[in-house]
Design an enzyme around this catalytic site. Structure first.
Site, PDB file in Angstrom:
ATOM      1  N   LYS A 221       0.842  -1.195   0.000  1.00 57.61           N
ATOM      2  CA  LYS A 221       0.000   0.000   0.000  1.00 57.61           C
ATOM      3  C   LYS A 221       0.874   1.241   0.000  1.00 57.61           C
ATOM      4  O   LYS A 221       2.105   1.151   0.113  1.00 57.61           O
ATOM      5  CB  LYS A 221      -0.998   0.003   1.145  1.00 57.61           C
ATOM      6  CG  LYS A 221      -0.428   0.218   2.540  1.00 57.61           C
ATOM      7  CD  LYS A 221      -1.491  -0.027   3.612  1.00 57.61           C
ATOM      8  CE  LYS A 221      -2.432   1.129   3.814  1.00 57.61           C
ATOM      9  NZ  LYS A 221      -3.325   0.937   4.984  1.00 57.61           N
ATOM     10  N   ASP A 319     -12.832  -5.739   0.365  1.00 54.36           N
ATOM     11  CA  ASP A 319     -12.183  -5.215   1.571  1.00 54.36           C
ATOM     12  C   ASP A 319     -12.647  -3.793   1.840  1.00 54.36           C
ATOM     13  O   ASP A 319     -12.034  -2.837   1.384  1.00 54.36           O
ATOM     14  CB  ASP A 319     -10.648  -5.263   1.425  1.00 54.36           C
ATOM     15  CG  ASP A 319      -9.951  -4.766   2.696  1.00 54.36           C
ATOM     16  OD1 ASP A 319     -10.630  -4.584   3.720  1.00 54.36           O
ATOM     17  OD2 ASP A 319      -8.721  -4.554   2.653  1.00 54.36           O
TER      18      ASP A 319
HETATM   19  C1  RNT Z   1      -5.202  -2.461   5.023  1.00 51.72           C
HETATM   20  C2  RNT Z   1      -5.377  -3.584   4.081  1.00 51.72           C
HETATM   21  C3  RNT Z   1      -5.829  -4.879   4.683  1.00 51.72           C
HETATM   22  C4  RNT Z   1      -6.937  -4.724   5.690  1.00 51.72           C
HETATM   23  C5  RNT Z   1      -7.567  -6.009   6.132  1.00 51.72           C
HETATM   24  C6  RNT Z   1      -8.417  -5.856   7.350  1.00 51.72           C
HETATM   25  O1  RNT Z   1      -4.966  -1.259   4.413  1.00 51.72           O
HETATM   26  O2  RNT Z   1      -6.260  -3.224   3.060  1.00 51.72           O
HETATM   27  O3  RNT Z   1      -6.165  -5.754   3.684  1.00 51.72           O
HETATM   28  O4  RNT Z   1      -7.948  -3.904   5.214  1.00 51.72           O
HETATM   29  O5  RNT Z   1      -6.591  -6.960   6.280  1.00 51.72           O
HETATM   30 ZN    ZN Z   2      -6.810  -4.751   1.693  1.00 52.60          ZN
END
Ligand code: RNT
Ligand code: ZN
Length: 411
Positions: A221, A319
């Site tokens: 990310k 998600d």
């Molecule tokens: C976090 C990620 C991750 C979470 C989940 C709860 O930025 O997107 O995937 O949202 O694992």
């Molecule tokens: Zn995620």
């Protein structure tokens, strides 16, 4: 068969598109529903706050407080979503029976109940290690300079792979296990090479053992809240790692710069990695995890998958976690929106458009892409709902409201 569907079928047939084939493909399109919308990513450890750079905002009444409520909510939502779907669990949703089970102690037995539930309810499971919301997570976990902390998280993630493998064996279908760690720095920092070397080394240790019944995904990310300046597991890091090691990158649609297109990753990554995992979400200004809608980004993403002929190479996780709205509604709206995006992608007259594109006829390309937007795909989706015995259109709302009145508002 409804009149509307019959008309739609004829209009699509005139473009060379078989709506029956699209319906069959949609039937085979399985979402991996995330368990964490039901309780705003709380889980069953009851230790306190959600940490790790993610936030669920809102305080809508009725969230699931325990495993029974969570399961009931998921089944309610599933009853209003056409088709067969999977459930994506996080490690913190284990059945710990009121005991304190630390993350480096978690075991297959804590997921035996889920495996039984999975069989009883014909719902295959996927899995996630959980590095957030824990006293040892801080800003760093798998990339922590302290070997003891790193080892703790390595042990956790290895155990999660063992659990995922048992789940996959139980369901006769690989369990898709995602690794996302929040590791990063809030402010200026200079040890980036070291953090990434440590993360690489931790992952190498975690993945060392081959597993037959599970598949590994890794999710990068841009940044997390409170960790704005540097993310150890950036996209470059995981893309390179996945390509080198044959792992599956996870594309979370909220994890890119706002004008960057997650859809454009599909045809690039699939040249080098075996498969993709998706976390379909809806970022508003940041990785806000709003409920998925039938928006341009999601349409583009699924269209790129269909155009790449890669339907079977992608795992379709959701998600998002919005604590401000009815949570059953959130599941139903988001899941149905994802299906609509996929259906529209399946109904695109791609062969015609491809030919025009190769002839350099851009006006023709744009004409077909534009007109596709107004084609009667809604009648095809309604037919899909009807054939799957779930409410058509907004009529599911009555059931969401009744469940709220009878169940969630009484919590
Ligand atoms: C976090 C990620 C991750 C979470 C989940 C709860 O930025 O997107 O995937 O949202 O694992
Ligand atoms: Zn995620």
């Amino acid at each position: 068969m409804s009149k509307m569907y019959e008309l739609a079928r004829e209009r699509y047939a005139a473009l060379g598109i078989d709506t029956e084939k699209a319906l069959a493909q949609l039937q085979d399109f399985h979402l991996s529903m995330h368990c964490w919308q039901a309780d705003d990513v709380a889980g069953f450890e009851a230790t306190g706050d959600l940490t790790g750079g993610i936030q669920a905002t809102g305080n809508y009444p009725g969230k699931a407080r325990n495993i029974d409520e969570l399961r009931a909510d998921i089944l309610k939502a599933k009853s209003l979503i056409p088709g067969k779907h999977r459930l994506n669990l996080h490690e913190i949703y284990g059945e710990f029976g009121g005991q304190k089970v630390d993350r480096d102690e978690v075991d297959v037995k804590h997921f035996q109940g889920w495996m039984d539930w999975s069989r009883e309810n014909d719902t295959p499971l996927d899995f996630n290690s959980t590095s957030f919301s824990h006293p040892k997570s801080g800003n760093l976990s798998l990339s922590h300079p302290d070997k003891a902390i790193r080892d703790f998280w390595i042990e956790h993630t290895k155990r999660c792979r063992t659990i995922a493998d048992a789940i996959g064996k139980n369901q006769g279908d690989p369990c898709i296990m995602n690794v996302w760690v929040h590791d990063g720095c809030k402010d200026q920092s200079v040890n980036h090479y070291m953090y990434r070397a440590l993360l690489k080394d931790s992952l190498d240790k975690i993945f060392a053992e081959k597993k037959e019944n599970m598949k590994d995904c890794i999710e990068g990310k841009v940044f997390g809240i409170g960790l704005e300046s540097f993310t150890v597991g950036s996209h470059d890091f995981y893309t390179a790692y996945a390509a080198k090691n044959g792992k599956i990158p996870t594309i979370d649609t909220g994890h890119y710069h706002p004008t960057e297109s997650p859809a454009d990753k599909v045809s690039a990554l699939l040249q080098f990695v075996p498969e993709l995992m998706l976390h379909v979400s809806r970022p508003i200004r940041w990785d806000s995890d709003h409920v998925t809608l039938m928006d341009d980004g999601t349409l583009d993403l699924f269209s790129e998958i269909v155009r790449a002929g890669a339907l079977e190479r992608v795992h379709y996780g959701l998600d998002y976690f919005d604590g401000a709205i009815n949570r059953i509604g959130a599941y139903v709206i988001g899941s149905r929106a994802a299906q609509k995006c996929m259906l529209r992608a399946l109904l695109e007259p791609t062969d015609i458009i491809r030919r025009y594109e190769l002839e350099g006829k851009t006006a023709q390309v744009l004409t077909y892409l534009e007109e596709a937007k107004a084609m009667p795909w809604g009648a095809v989706y309604d037919e899909f709902c009807e054939r799957n015995n779930v409410p058509v259109g907004e009529s599911y709302l009555k059931e969401v409201e009744a469940y709220e009145k009878e169940v969630t508002l009484k919590r």
